[in-house]
Design a protein around this motif. Structure first.
Motif, mmCIF file in Angstrom:
data_model
loop_
_atom_site.group_PDB
_atom_site.id
_atom_site.type_symbol
_atom_site.label_atom_id
_atom_site.label_comp_id
_atom_site.label_asym_id
_atom_site.label_seq_id
_atom_site.Cartn_x
_atom_site.Cartn_y
_atom_site.Cartn_z
ATOM 1 N N LYS A 70 0.818 -1.195 0.000
ATOM 2 C CA LYS A 70 0.000 0.000 0.000
ATOM 3 C C LYS A 70 0.866 1.266 0.000
ATOM 4 C CE LYS A 70 -3.894 -0.021 0.307
ATOM 5 N NZ LYS A 70 -4.939 -0.089 -0.764
ATOM 6 N N GLY A 71 0.258 2.366 -0.347
ATOM 7 C CA GLY A 71 0.918 3.664 -0.299
ATOM 8 C C GLY A 71 -0.098 4.764 -0.455
ATOM 9 N N TRP A 72 0.373 5.980 -0.307
ATOM 10 C CA TRP A 72 -0.430 7.162 -0.648
ATOM 11 C C TRP A 72 0.256 7.900 -1.789
ATOM 12 C CZ3 TRP A 72 -4.856 6.648 1.497
ATOM 13 C CH2 TRP A 72 -5.035 6.348 2.860
ATOM 14 N N LEU A 73 -0.538 8.474 -2.677
ATOM 15 C CA LEU A 73 -0.037 9.454 -3.629
ATOM 16 C C LEU A 73 -0.797 10.742 -3.373
ATOM 17 C CD1 LEU A 73 1.739 10.219 -6.068
ATOM 18 C CD2 LEU A 73 -0.178 9.537 -7.539
ATOM 19 N N VAL A 74 -0.062 11.781 -3.035
ATOM 20 C CA VAL A 74 -0.661 13.091 -2.754
ATOM 21 C C VAL A 74 -0.177 14.051 -3.834
ATOM 22 C CG1 VAL A 74 -1.004 14.902 -1.044
ATOM 23 C CG2 VAL A 74 -0.569 12.549 -0.291
ATOM 24 N N LEU A 75 -1.126 14.667 -4.548
ATOM 25 C CA LEU A 75 -0.814 15.566 -5.659
ATOM 26 C C LEU A 75 -1.363 16.964 -5.391
ATOM 27 C CD1 LEU A 75 -1.858 13.282 -8.672
ATOM 28 C CD2 LEU A 75 0.475 13.805 -7.942
ATOM 29 N N PRO A 76 -0.684 17.987 -5.884
ATOM 30 C CA PRO A 76 -1.303 19.314 -5.844
ATOM 31 C C PRO A 76 -2.630 19.278 -6.595
ATOM 32 C CG PRO A 76 1.014 19.444 -6.500
ATOM 33 C CD PRO A 76 0.640 17.994 -6.531
ATOM 34 N N ALA A 77 -3.656 19.862 -6.030
ATOM 35 C CA ALA A 77 -4.997 19.770 -6.618
ATOM 36 C C ALA A 77 -5.044 20.411 -7.998
ATOM 37 C CB ALA A 77 -6.021 20.437 -5.699
ATOM 38 N N ARG A 96 2.259 3.934 6.686
ATOM 39 C CA ARG A 96 2.015 5.116 5.855
ATOM 40 C C ARG A 96 1.194 6.177 6.570
ATOM 41 N NH1 ARG A 96 -2.759 3.653 1.444
ATOM 42 N NH2 ARG A 96 -4.178 2.648 2.915
ATOM 43 N N GLY A 97 0.518 5.803 7.674
ATOM 44 C CA GLY A 97 -0.265 6.775 8.431
ATOM 45 C C GLY A 97 -1.492 7.242 7.683
ATOM 46 N N LEU A 98 -1.913 8.463 7.976
ATOM 47 C CA LEU A 98 -3.099 9.057 7.364
ATOM 48 C C LEU A 98 -2.689 10.156 6.391
ATOM 49 C CD1 LEU A 98 -5.360 9.271 10.557
ATOM 50 C CD2 LEU A 98 -5.257 7.445 8.831
ATOM 51 N N PRO A 99 -3.491 10.410 5.366
ATOM 52 C CA PRO A 99 -3.061 11.338 4.311
ATOM 53 C C PRO A 99 -2.716 12.738 4.800
ATOM 54 C CG PRO A 99 -4.966 10.075 3.580
ATOM 55 C CD PRO A 99 -4.768 9.744 5.026
ATOM 56 N N HIS A 100 -3.431 13.239 5.819
ATOM 57 C CA HIS A 100 -3.199 14.631 6.218
ATOM 58 C C HIS A 100 -1.833 14.847 6.863
ATOM 59 C CE1 HIS A 100 -4.903 13.018 10.049
ATOM 60 N NE2 HIS A 100 -3.997 13.811 10.578
ATOM 61 N N THR A 101 -1.101 13.754 7.155
ATOM 62 C CA THR A 101 0.251 13.896 7.695
ATOM 63 C C THR A 101 1.297 13.997 6.588
ATOM 64 O OG1 THR A 101 0.581 11.496 7.867
ATOM 65 C CG2 THR A 101 -0.417 12.602 9.753
ATOM 66 N N HIS A 102 0.861 14.020 5.334
ATOM 67 C CA HIS A 102 1.799 14.014 4.202
ATOM 68 C C HIS A 102 1.444 15.122 3.208
ATOM 69 C CE1 HIS A 102 3.281 10.182 5.665
ATOM 70 N NE2 HIS A 102 2.067 9.670 5.609
ATOM 71 N N LEU A 103 1.453 16.338 3.663
ATOM 72 C CA LEU A 103 1.043 17.454 2.794
ATOM 73 C C LEU A 103 2.212 18.339 2.364
ATOM 74 C CD1 LEU A 103 -2.236 18.563 4.646
ATOM 75 C CD2 LEU A 103 -1.975 16.903 2.782
ATOM 76 N N ARG A 104 3.374 18.158 2.982
ATOM 77 C CA ARG A 104 4.484 19.097 2.788
ATOM 78 C C ARG A 104 4.935 19.180 1.335
ATOM 79 N NH1 ARG A 104 7.448 16.948 6.300
ATOM 80 N NH2 ARG A 104 9.013 15.809 5.090
ATOM 81 N N TRP A 105 5.150 18.033 0.693
ATOM 82 C CA TRP A 105 5.707 18.064 -0.660
ATOM 83 C C TRP A 105 4.675 18.483 -1.694
ATOM 84 C CZ3 TRP A 105 10.542 18.683 -1.238
ATOM 85 C CH2 TRP A 105 11.432 18.187 -0.276
ATOM 86 N N ALA A 106 3.431 18.072 -1.512
ATOM 87 C CA ALA A 106 2.382 18.529 -2.438
ATOM 88 C C ALA A 106 2.199 20.039 -2.323
ATOM 89 C CB ALA A 106 1.079 17.794 -2.163
ATOM 90 N N ALA A 107 2.323 20.571 -1.093
ATOM 91 C CA ALA A 107 2.210 22.018 -0.906
ATOM 92 C C ALA A 107 3.326 22.762 -1.619
ATOM 93 C CB ALA A 107 2.221 22.358 0.587
#
Length: 323
Positions: A70-77, A96-107
């Motif tokens: 599993k993983g998360w992919l977080v993209l700039p909207a 991997r935790g929860l998505p809201h803990t991985h916002l730094r790089w997308a930001a």
């Protein structure tokens, strides 16, 4: 804890002999070839999240043995074209935790792929990837699972998952496959070193207070876990020292650093009892990429620079991804 390891001047030149066995490269080539016999089958399921600045995808792909990871992919909207990506690996016992803990790089405008670590994810952050492979007797934890033979060792599976994570990130149409960096702290830093030595076309690697380096020194220098798991195993399995350290030589960050081809940004903390600074400098001083840098935190333990190091990475990694 006062400074307990080599002086900073000594650390800057500490370069133990590499321990890679003669078949190191063949071992990893065969391991990855076998993994790629399984279809990557990277799937990206949109996640309904209450964020307006990012889009989140729940990722599943085939790792070692074709096992689902599993993983998360977080993209700039709302992005329309491919963007560079940062692939991140997680510290020991975390998931991997929860998505809201991985916002730094997308930001910061990048795709951010976070790999779950098989069998972990019940210490600090939740995980969702089982490890379906068992092992012979081992000490509680992950460091000695399968340590009798490199083919069975736990981190053979994890490092393979990590290489496939880069491939999964590159499979998404909004990721620029030619501009990928890898990073992680502690165990994630050790995994970063492995991927940097196994994937030849990364743009950058940023191992933060990396674990899984200079195993023999670490196991005899610190009483703190996870390295202590090795010593406890050998306390019970008297006479297995050479076989254990031979197995670990296939997974030592020093040996991967010597094969790196990307620029590298390290950090070390001089009061770090979990990942002693000499073990971190050992990998840094073997780094074979075209550039290497080290951030030193003189009075910090394993937390290292924390947000200060994140700030350094947010300046350094984009310079290599956008260049």
């Amino acid at each position: 804890m006062p400074h307990f390891d080599l002086s900073l001047d000594e650390l800057r030149v500490y370069k133990p002999a590499p321990t890679a066995p003669d078949d190191f490269d063949a071992f990893w080539e065969k391991t990855l070839t076998e993994a790629r016999e399984h279809d990557l089958d990277a799937r990206f399921e949109p996640v309904d999240v209450p964020y307006t600045a990012v889009d989140v995808f729940d990722v599943t792909y085939a790792g070692f043995g074709g096992h689902p990871v599993k993983g998360w992919l977080v993209l700039p909207a709302g992005i329309e074209g491919p963007v560079p990506a940062v692939v991140e690996y997680i510290g020991y016992s975390g998931g991997r935790g929860l998505p809201h803990t991985h916002l730094r790089w997308a930001a910061a405008g990048f795709a951010h792929f976070v790999m779950d670590t098989r069998g972990q994810g019940s210490g600090g952050s939740v995980g969702h990837t089982p490890d379906p492979v068992g092992s012979a007797p081992s000490v509680s934890g992950f460091m000695t699972r399968g340590i009798q033979d490199p083919h069975d060792y736990y981190y053979r599976r994890v490092y393979t998952d990590a290489v496939r994570a880069v491939e999964a990130a590159r499979a998404h149409p909004l990721v620029d496959a030619s501009r990928v960096a890898v990073t992680g702290g502690s165990q994630g830093g050790g995994i970063t070193l492995a991927v940097a030595g196994l994937v030849p076309d990364l743009r950058a690697a940023a191992p933060d207070v990396p674990f899984l380096c200079d195993f023999r020194r670490a196991a005899t220098l610190t009483e703190r876990h996870p390295y202590r798991e090795i010593a406890l195993y050998l306390k019970a399995h008297i006479g297995e020292d050479e076989q254990v350290f031979r197995t670990l030589s296939y997974f030592d960050g020093i040996n991967f650093a010597a094969r790196a081809t990307a620029p590298g940004l390290f950090s070390a903390a001089l009061e770090d009892l979990t990942c002693p600074p000499s073990t971190v400098f050992a990998a840094h001083n073997h780094w074979a990429g075209p550039e290497r840098a080290m951030e030193v935190y003189a009075f910090n333990d394993h937390e290292g620079g924390g947000p200060y190091q994140h700030a350094v990475q947010l300046r350094w990694i984009p310079g290599h991804l956008r260049g």
